[in-house]
Design an enzyme around this catalytic site. Structure first.
Site, PDB file in Angstrom:
ATOM      1  N   HIS A 256       0.844  -1.197   0.000  1.00  0.00           N
ATOM      2  CA  HIS A 256       0.000   0.000   0.000  1.00  0.00           C
ATOM      3  C   HIS A 256       0.873   1.238   0.000  1.00  0.00           C
ATOM      4  O   HIS A 256       1.789   1.345   0.809  1.00  0.00           O
ATOM      5  CB  HIS A 256      -0.900   0.020   1.244  1.00  0.00           C
ATOM      6  CG  HIS A 256      -2.135  -0.795   1.086  1.00  0.00           C
ATOM      7  ND1 HIS A 256      -3.273  -0.584   1.824  1.00  0.00           N
ATOM      8  CD2 HIS A 256      -2.417  -1.827   0.264  1.00  0.00           C
ATOM      9  CE1 HIS A 256      -4.210  -1.459   1.458  1.00  0.00           C
ATOM     10  NE2 HIS A 256      -3.715  -2.228   0.518  1.00  0.00           N
TER      11      HIS A 256
ATOM     12  N   TYR B  42      -9.097   5.392   8.274  1.00  0.00           N
ATOM     13  CA  TYR B  42      -9.276   5.614   9.717  1.00  0.00           C
ATOM     14  C   TYR B  42     -10.275   6.764   9.848  1.00  0.00           C
ATOM     15  O   TYR B  42      -9.993   7.862   9.352  1.00  0.00           O
ATOM     16  CB  TYR B  42      -7.967   6.034  10.378  1.00  0.00           C
ATOM     17  CG  TYR B  42      -6.860   4.996  10.368  1.00  0.00           C
ATOM     18  CD1 TYR B  42      -6.051   4.794   9.252  1.00  0.00           C
ATOM     19  CD2 TYR B  42      -6.604   4.224  11.503  1.00  0.00           C
ATOM     20  CE1 TYR B  42      -5.029   3.850   9.261  1.00  0.00           C
ATOM     21  CE2 TYR B  42      -5.578   3.282  11.521  1.00  0.00           C
ATOM     22  CZ  TYR B  42      -4.801   3.101  10.393  1.00  0.00           C
ATOM     23  OH  TYR B  42      -3.779   2.177  10.405  1.00  0.00           O
TER      24      TYR B  42
ATOM     25  N   PRO C 268      -3.718   0.004  18.820  1.00  0.00           N
ATOM     26  CA  PRO C 268      -3.496  -0.441  17.438  1.00  0.00           C
ATOM     27  C   PRO C 268      -3.617   0.649  16.374  1.00  0.00           C
ATOM     28  O   PRO C 268      -3.344   0.391  15.203  1.00  0.00           O
ATOM     29  CB  PRO C 268      -4.573  -1.522  17.237  1.00  0.00           C
ATOM     30  CG  PRO C 268      -5.596  -1.262  18.272  1.00  0.00           C
ATOM     31  CD  PRO C 268      -4.913  -0.593  19.417  1.00  0.00           C
TER      32      PRO C 268
ATOM     33  N   LYS D  42       1.428  -0.491  14.949  1.00  0.00           N
ATOM     34  CA  LYS D  42       2.844  -0.572  15.318  1.00  0.00           C
ATOM     35  C   LYS D  42       3.244  -1.808  16.126  1.00  0.00           C
ATOM     36  O   LYS D  42       4.429  -2.122  16.235  1.00  0.00           O
ATOM     37  CB  LYS D  42       3.231   0.673  16.148  1.00  0.00           C
ATOM     38  CG  LYS D  42       3.224   1.945  15.361  1.00  0.00           C
ATOM     39  CD  LYS D  42       4.501   2.083  14.537  1.00  0.00           C
ATOM     40  CE  LYS D  42       4.361   3.054  13.418  1.00  0.00           C
ATOM     41  NZ  LYS D  42       4.269   2.479  12.095  1.00  0.00           N
TER      42      LYS D  42
ATOM     43  N   TYR E  20       4.296   6.294  10.019  1.00  0.00           N
ATOM     44  CA  TYR E  20       3.436   5.161   9.646  1.00  0.00           C
ATOM     45  C   TYR E  20       4.234   4.068   8.928  1.00  0.00           C
ATOM     46  O   TYR E  20       4.046   2.886   9.205  1.00  0.00           O
ATOM     47  CB  TYR E  20       2.273   5.654   8.772  1.00  0.00           C
ATOM     48  CG  TYR E  20       1.141   4.648   8.667  1.00  0.00           C
ATOM     49  CD1 TYR E  20       0.195   4.528   9.690  1.00  0.00           C
ATOM     50  CD2 TYR E  20       1.009   3.812   7.557  1.00  0.00           C
ATOM     51  CE1 TYR E  20      -0.842   3.610   9.615  1.00  0.00           C
ATOM     52  CE2 TYR E  20      -0.029   2.892   7.466  1.00  0.00           C
ATOM     53  CZ  TYR E  20      -0.952   2.800   8.498  1.00  0.00           C
ATOM     54  OH  TYR E  20      -1.980   1.876   8.412  1.00  0.00           O
TER      55      TYR E  20
END
Ligand code: RFL
Ligand code: PHB
Length: 389
Positions: free
Chosen positions: A72, A200, A292, A296, A384
């Site tokens: 991704h 998200y 979560p 990570k 990220y």
């Protein structure tokens, strides 16, 4: 049994470390309390950083990940009508890999016998002894018979509730903790994802995450108060809630289907320091937990293992103990940065019950800033994809 390293816990941290040490010629054994099937039944992480992918590559165990994993190059933050895309590839030159923890663990498990890594499943009553000195040992019970491993080092890869961290005298360490007033209710279903990238979402009814395991298997989460019971959440109720929280655009593309798994996991930030005491090195969830939201947890376990494998290989291969001495500081430096990122993304994307108008205004202002600033997006993207090891 005599080994150079006794690894407690056969989750991703323990198996990765076992394989890396075996590859370096360090003699080790993994003791796992559960059966292999039980370990594979736990549905957890889905997003792998480069550090985790690279370790699998170094082991030559990345064939299936390359074939079935989904690279991704971006993800999305949604708030009401707003959708902010973080183009991680363009901002950092890197990408993440969507590949389930279950699959990674399966790849490690299936390769162990062929590579001479001994994993003992159903190891009960594991206890650590003499960790202060240079001759520790581990006792356990297998099929009712008492067993013992004499070793030089113990690697505690036994998760948050395992015995390793608890074996360290109370006067030695310190724990840092933040417990959140909600948990994530997750649902896994064999339906195509509603979007090709993760979303998200921060909605007035609460948080939602649209994720996936493949192009035909979806993983979704919503946050719920810790008082909620999974029995009260029918599949339909979860799909209805997801459709509201993810917003009309995503909702239009949600395919509903029966759940294969659903569960509620509490959210926690936790660090235990130091991560080494005497001959015991802690790796992964045994030393730290992140909420979560930043994806990570597994990746931090992988970076701990990277440092631990380096230190143990140097100790046995070159008689060099410097890596062992530096292990805790090195691992913790990366752990704290991931803790910060996971906490801040959790703060940004969830409605906390104690929050008022001011805290909500801060979220909106921060999202405004992220939407309009390449620097802010770059900061999120580089965290990220994972900070360097
Ligand atoms: P694990 O996976 O808990 O494995 C520990 C192993 O030790 C065994 N054990 C014992 N063995 C022998 N004797 C004993 N007395 C023992 N006690 C325990 C256990 O049976 C187990 O097999 O820890 P490890 O290896 O450190 O790995 C950590 C990861 O599992 C965890 O951090 C991640 O799953 C967190 N996480 C995520 N991480 C990511 O990097 N990306 C994600 O997208 C992501 N999503 C998640 C997550 C965790 C979640 N939950 C349920 C907590 C999503 C969720 C919902
Ligand atoms: C998952 O797919 O399980 C997942 C993805 C991203 C997260 C957490 C969990 O931040």
């Amino acid at each position: 049994m005599k080994k150079q390293v006794c690894i407690i816990g056969g989750g991703p941290a323990g198996l990765l470390l076992g394989h890396l040490l075996t590859q370096e010629g360090v003699d080790c054994v993994v003791l796992e309390r559960r059966t292999g099937d039980y370990v594979l039944g736990r549905i957890r992480a889905g997003v792998l950083e480069q550090v985790t992918v690279d370790l699998m590559k170094r082991l030559g165990l990345d064939e299936r990940m390359k074939a079935e994993g989904l690279p991704h190059d971006g993800f999305n933050l949604a708030d009401g009508e707003r959708l902010i895309r973080i183009d991680i590839k363009e901002l950092t030159g890197k990408e993440v890999m969507v590949y389930g923890q279950t699959e990674l663990t399966r790849d490690l498990m299936e390769a162990s016998a062929g590579r001479g890594l001994e994993v003992i499943y159903g190891a009960e009553d594991v206890e650590l002894h003499d960790i202060d000195g240079a001759n520790p040992h581990v006792t356990f019970t297998k099929d009712g018979s008492p067993r013992r491993v004499n070793c030089r080092f113990i690697a505690g890869c036994d998760g948050f509730h395992g015995p390793s961290r608890q074996a360290i005298p109370a006067s030695v360490g310190k724990d840092f903790e933040r417990v959140y007033p909600f948990g994530w209710l997750g649902i896994l279903a064999d339906v195509p994802p509603c979007n090709h990238e993760l979303i998200y979402a921060n909605h007035e009814r609460g948080f939602a995450l649209a994720s996936m395991r493949s192009n035909t298997r979806s993983r979704y989460y919503i946050d719920v108060p810790l008082t909620e019971k999974i029995e009260d959440w029918s599949d339909e109720r979860i799909w209805d809630e997801l459709a509201i929280r993810l917003g009309p655009e995503a909702a239009a593309h949600i395919t509903r289907g029966p759940s294969i798994e659903k569960s509620i996991a509490p959210l926690r930030s936790y660090v235990y320091a130091p991560m080494r005491h005497g001959s015991l090195l802690l790796c992964g969830d045994s030393a730290h937990i992140v909420p979560p939201t930043g994806a990570k947890g597994l990746n931090l376990a992988a970076s701990d293992v990277y440092y631990a494998a380096e230190a143990l290989s140097a100790f046995f291969g070159k008689n060099d103990a410097d890596g062992i001495a530096a292990y805790s500081d090195k691992a913790l430096a990366r752990v704290w940065k991931s803790e910060r990122f996971s906490w801040s993304l959790t703060r940004l994307m969830h409605r906390f019950p104690e929050d008022g108008d001011f805290e909500r205004a801060m979220q909106v202002a921060e999202l405004d800033y992220i939407a309009s600033s390449r620097a802010a997006q770059t900061s999120i993207a580089e965290n990220y994809v994972g900070l360097p090891v």
